[in-house]
Design a protein around this motif. Structure first.
Motif, PDB file in Angstrom:
ATOM      1  N   UNK A  58      12.209  10.702   7.197  1.00 35.19           N
ATOM      2  CA  UNK A  58      12.703  10.858   7.321  1.00 35.19           C
ATOM      3  C   UNK A  58      14.319  11.429   8.688  1.00 35.19           C
ATOM      4  N   UNK A  59      13.530  11.476   9.985  1.00 33.01           N
ATOM      5  CA  UNK A  59      14.146  11.003  10.937  1.00 33.01           C
ATOM      6  C   UNK A  59      13.590   9.607  11.519  1.00 33.01           C
ATOM      7  N   UNK A  60      13.291   8.982  10.408  1.00 36.85           N
ATOM      8  CA  UNK A  60      13.373   7.353  10.963  1.00 36.85           C
ATOM      9  C   UNK A  60      11.543   7.256  12.335  1.00 36.85           C
ATOM     10  N   UNK A  61      10.391   7.995  11.859  1.00 36.26           N
ATOM     11  CA  UNK A  61       9.640   7.774  12.382  1.00 36.26           C
ATOM     12  C   UNK A  61       8.886   7.043  12.033  1.00 36.26           C
ATOM     13  N   UNK A  62       7.803   6.256  12.407  1.00 35.65           N
ATOM     14  CA  UNK A  62       6.857   5.839  11.250  1.00 35.65           C
ATOM     15  C   UNK A  62       5.623   6.166  11.496  1.00 35.65           C
ATOM     16  N   UNK A  63       5.046   6.209  10.236  1.00 39.19           N
ATOM     17  CA  UNK A  63       3.862   7.541  10.313  1.00 39.19           C
ATOM     18  C   UNK A  63       3.115   6.259   9.805  1.00 39.19           C
ATOM     19  N   UNK A  64       1.514   5.743  10.007  1.00 40.80           N
ATOM     20  CA  UNK A  64       0.943   5.120   9.490  1.00 40.80           C
ATOM     21  C   UNK A  64      -0.363   6.369   8.768  1.00 40.80           C
ATOM     22  N   UNK A  65       0.201   6.043   7.111  1.00 36.81           N
ATOM     23  CA  UNK A  65      -0.631   6.648   6.543  1.00 36.81           C
ATOM     24  C   UNK A  65      -1.938   6.501   5.848  1.00 36.81           C
ATOM     25  N   UNK A  66      -1.678   6.019   4.275  1.00 36.21           N
ATOM     26  CA  UNK A  66      -2.882   5.785   3.499  1.00 36.21           C
ATOM     27  C   UNK A  66      -3.431   4.231   4.384  1.00 36.21           C
ATOM     28  N   UNK A  67      -4.161   4.248   3.716  1.00 36.30           N
ATOM     29  CA  UNK A  67      -5.267   3.131   3.857  1.00 36.30           C
ATOM     30  C   UNK A  67      -6.220   2.549   3.163  1.00 36.30           C
ATOM     31  N   UNK A  68      -6.638   1.159   2.709  1.00 32.30           N
ATOM     32  CA  UNK A  68      -8.007   0.195   1.765  1.00 32.30           C
ATOM     33  C   UNK A  68      -8.189  -0.731   2.852  1.00 32.30           C
ATOM     34  N   UNK A  69      -9.260  -0.779   2.402  1.00 37.29           N
ATOM     35  CA  UNK A  69     -10.767  -1.219   3.468  1.00 37.29           C
ATOM     36  C   UNK A  69     -11.182  -1.981   2.901  1.00 37.29           C
ATOM     37  N   UNK A  70     -11.710  -3.443   2.943  1.00 36.43           N
ATOM     38  CA  UNK A  70     -12.362  -4.139   2.175  1.00 36.43           C
ATOM     39  C   UNK A  70     -13.969  -4.225   2.788  1.00 36.43           C
ATOM     40  N   UNK A  71     -15.090  -4.396   2.078  1.00 39.43           N
ATOM     41  CA  UNK A  71     -16.089  -4.218   3.320  1.00 39.43           C
ATOM     42  C   UNK A  71     -17.202  -4.715   2.339  1.00 39.43           C
ATOM     43  N   UNK A  72     -18.444  -5.813   2.885  1.00 44.31           N
ATOM     44  CA  UNK A  72     -18.566  -6.742   2.523  1.00 44.31           C
ATOM     45  C   UNK A  72     -20.171  -6.267   3.903  1.00 44.31           C
ATOM     46  N   UNK A  73     -19.455  -5.425   4.760  1.00 48.23           N
ATOM     47  CA  UNK A  73     -20.893  -5.373   5.768  1.00 48.23           C
ATOM     48  C   UNK A  73     -21.730  -4.186   5.681  1.00 48.23           C
ATOM     49  N   UNK A  74     -21.366  -2.556   5.226  1.00 46.06           N
ATOM     50  CA  UNK A  74     -21.751  -1.702   5.004  1.00 46.06           C
ATOM     51  C   UNK A  74     -22.995  -1.856   4.224  1.00 46.06           C
ATOM     52  N   UNK A  75     -22.887  -2.004   2.863  1.00 43.81           N
ATOM     53  CA  UNK A  75     -23.264  -2.746   1.936  1.00 43.81           C
ATOM     54  C   UNK A  75     -25.042  -3.228   2.409  1.00 43.81           C
TER      55      UNK A  75
END
Length: 649
Positions: free
Chosen positions: A483-500
């Motif tokens: 509401x104050x016009x500030x930006x925040x990075x909140x949620x994230x979704x990541x696709x990962x072929x490497x850890x498996x």
């Protein structure tokens, strides 16, 4: 030479022509209105030679966004000149004031000084007055290129300028800018003259800053200023700052008794107080309900793990700066858990999996630990121990798109539930030039393509940020404007072929052969601590009924009404609503005031009439102000509040 205008027209100009020459060639009115220019997308001033063949745009007051970095930088020079005049009036010579760097920044600028005596906060209005005097003199900015020897000769008294000059590459041009009798080493760009600078500026504060950010160097005094094209924009900005102070989650967290950070427990390790714990648990309950409906299974993992676990995943190597040091237990090394995902991989690997079992969706509110510098810690939004609303989905490649879309839908639902509707979608991809990424290039390309296809399928606008991927896979980040016009990075979704691949996990396919699953990492909140900190400021502590730690306070007018108030409170509690009675000896108006300060959304006042008719008088906090109702039947009110709680309103 020639330049190209925005309409594609080419303009022939003399060799080494400036943007002002280009403006004059177009017309005298544009030459009069021009403030700066862009050349091949970079800001330049009217005094700088243009590259041959450059694509240019002239900047006027009709382009305030382009003009802002230029006039803010010029105002920094005006301030620097005014500081010199301030100390001259005190009897100091021009060599007494030495200057470090002074760039433009978001909304303003700063300048570092080595001063003969410290500047006080109460001196800033006088510096502002002197700045307005410099602007009123209508001084032209001039630019000249000099040799390194000339540059050093200009600043024999200033070790900071001399150091900057000596560090410049020999093939880089050295430029001075001057207005009146003030000269400074500077790359520019600047406005044509001081008289055209906006007067909607304010000096905000002073602070200490190590020269060149090195704690072994001297501490200089830094002065911050802000500036806008119009007074209205400045007033709005200052209002937002006041609002930010009022909404500061550290201040409200203390006033509303939500959390505390105790130095005896440790920096960056918040303690959740009872009210904050209620808030946290409501968030967890909300997300667990959504996850249950979508087929997630809950898991719990320990707060430490064997060092080999994080070496296998790559977290130990790739996040070495933010990991806590390993600890030795018997003959093994352990580490505070920096991420939940390796633990979830091992849960997946705990038994054989068939293609029929997938997708497997494992969810945990798992606490992790990261080392943050002491100076970067900030209430709940930057901590050393925090709880992620983490989940990891293990799916077949043919299931990936559907699972990703479902996670995307869940994350958007979460943000909209809390009124966070102004969202940017940012796709973080791999930078091929960087060596920090692991895994097969074909898998990276497939993961990036699948994220972009999913986002485009649901019609979300997005930007691509090369180099912003996690070391194991690309991601979609949700950047929220509050509401104050500030930006925040909140949620994230990541696709990962490497850890498996790194953990060598598999499932048995229809063909009876082993196949590699794909992982999706997701956290709609990001972390409970950071999300709550942002949520406190987003709501200003005025939480909606379902989320408010203290939902209802019942205020008896006199002691004889206490028993009736307690009866009502017990009935509220029996249906899951949080109610309490203010049976203090304070007068009724003081009790109302106390409830207001505690930001309790619903206040019920009861006296003789209310008790006789089994009614209440309702005073409710709303975004529009207070809403009052008298003579409300208690049974009707309880039903209304129950429905609002269930609907999370």
């Amino acid at each position: 030479m020639h330049v190209t205008l925005p309409d594609g027209k080419q303009l022939d100009l003399p060799h080494n022509a400036t943007a002002l020459d280009a403006a004059r060639a177009i017309g005298p009115r544009l030459a009069q209105d021009a403030l700066a220019a862009t050349a091949n997308g970079e800001l330049v001033d009217l005094m700088s030679p243009l590259p041959d063949g450059a694509a240019i745009t002239l900047v006027t007051k009709k382009n305030p966004a382009d003009a802002a970095p230029v006039f803010r930088h010029s105002l920094g020079h005006v301030m620097s000149q005014a500081v010199g005049e301030f100390y001259k009036a005190k009897g100091y010579g021009p060599e007494a004031v030495k200057r470090g760097v002074g760039p433009s920044i978001e909304n303003g600028w700063y300048q570092d000084f080595d001063l003969p005596e410290p500047l006080r906060e109460e001196d800033l209005p006088e510096i502002e007055r002197l700045m307005r005097g410099v602007i009123g003199r209508n001084l032209d900015f001039s630019r000249r290129e000099v040799s390194k020897e000339e540059a050093l000769a200009q600043f024999p008294h200033d070790p900071y300028k001399a150091e900057l000059i000596r560090d410049l590459p020999d093939d880089e041009p050295i430029t001075f800018y001057q207005q009146g009798d003030y000269v400074d080493l500077c790359r520019g760009p600047h406005f044509p003259n001081t008289g055209r600078l906006p007067t909607a500026f304010k000096l905000m504060s002073t602070s200490g800053a190590y020269w060149r950010g090195n704690e072994k160097n001297p501490i200089l005094q830094r002065i911050y200023g802000v500036a806008f094209a119009t007074q209205k924009e400045l007033d709005e900005y200052l209002h937002r700052l006041e609002e930010a102070k009022r909404r500061d989650h550290r201040k409200l967290g203390k006033e509303l008794e939500l959390f505390t950070i105790d130095p005896l427990v440790g920096k960056g390790l918040p303690l959740w107080l009872p009210n904050g714990t209620v808030l946290r648990e409501e968030l967890m309950r909300f997300l667990r309900e959504q996850q249950f409906q979508r087929g997630y299974q809950g898991v719990v993992t320990p707060n430490i793990g064997n060092l080999d676990l994080y070496k296998t995943s790559g977290h130990y190597q790739n996040y070495s700066d933010s990991n806590f040091s390993p600890i030795t237990v018997d003959d093994e090394e352990y580490m505070l858990k920096p991420m939940n995902c390796p633990h979830h991989v091992r849960i997946y690997a705990s038994k054989p999996r068939s293609y029929r079992d997938l997708p497997v969706r494992l969810a945990e509110f798992g606490t992790v630990y990261r080392y943050e510098q002491s100076g970067e810690l900030n209430g709940l939004t930057r901590v050393r121990g925090f709880t992620q609303d983490d989940a990891h989905l293990f799916c077949r490649p043919d299931q990936l798109k559907k699972e990703f879309l479902d996670v995307l839908d869940l994350t958007v639902l979460v943000l909209r539930t809390f009124g966070m509707n102004d969202v940017r979608f940012r796709v973080g991809t791999r930078d091929p030039e960087s060596g920090k990424y692991v895994g097969d290039e074909a898998n990276w390309e497939a993961a990036e393509r699948q994220i972009i296809e999913a986002v485009e399928e649901v019609g979300l606008p997005y930007v691509i940020e090369p180099g912003d991927a996690a070391f194991y896979g690309p991601k979609l980040d949700f950047v929220v404007r509050d509401v104050l016009g500030r930006e925040w990075q909140l949620g994230t979704i990541q696709v990962d072929y490497n850890l498996p691949e790194r953990f060598d996990i598999s499932y048995t396919g229809e063909d009876g052969q082993d196949h590699r699953p794909v992982m999706i990492h997701r956290a709609p909140f990001g972390s409970l601590e950071r999300f709550v900190g942002i949520l406190i400021e987003h709501y200003g502590g005025d939480f909606p009924l379902w989320l408010a730690p203290r939902q209802i306070v019942i205020i008896p007018i006199a002691d004889r009404h206490n028993a009736y108030a307690e009866t009502l409170a017990d009935e509220f509690k029996a249906v899951g609503l949080r109610a309490e009675v203010d049976d203090s000896t304070n007068r009724m108006n003081a009790k109302v005031r106390t409830a207001e300060l505690s930001k309790i959304p619903v206040m019920l006042i009861v006296g003789d009439k209310e008790e006789e008719l089994r009614e209440v008088s309702v005073r409710e906090r709303t975004p529009e102000g207070h809403k009052e109702r008298k003579g409300v039947a208690f049974v009707d009110l309880m039903k209304e509040l129950q429905e609002r709680y269930r609907a999370r309103a």
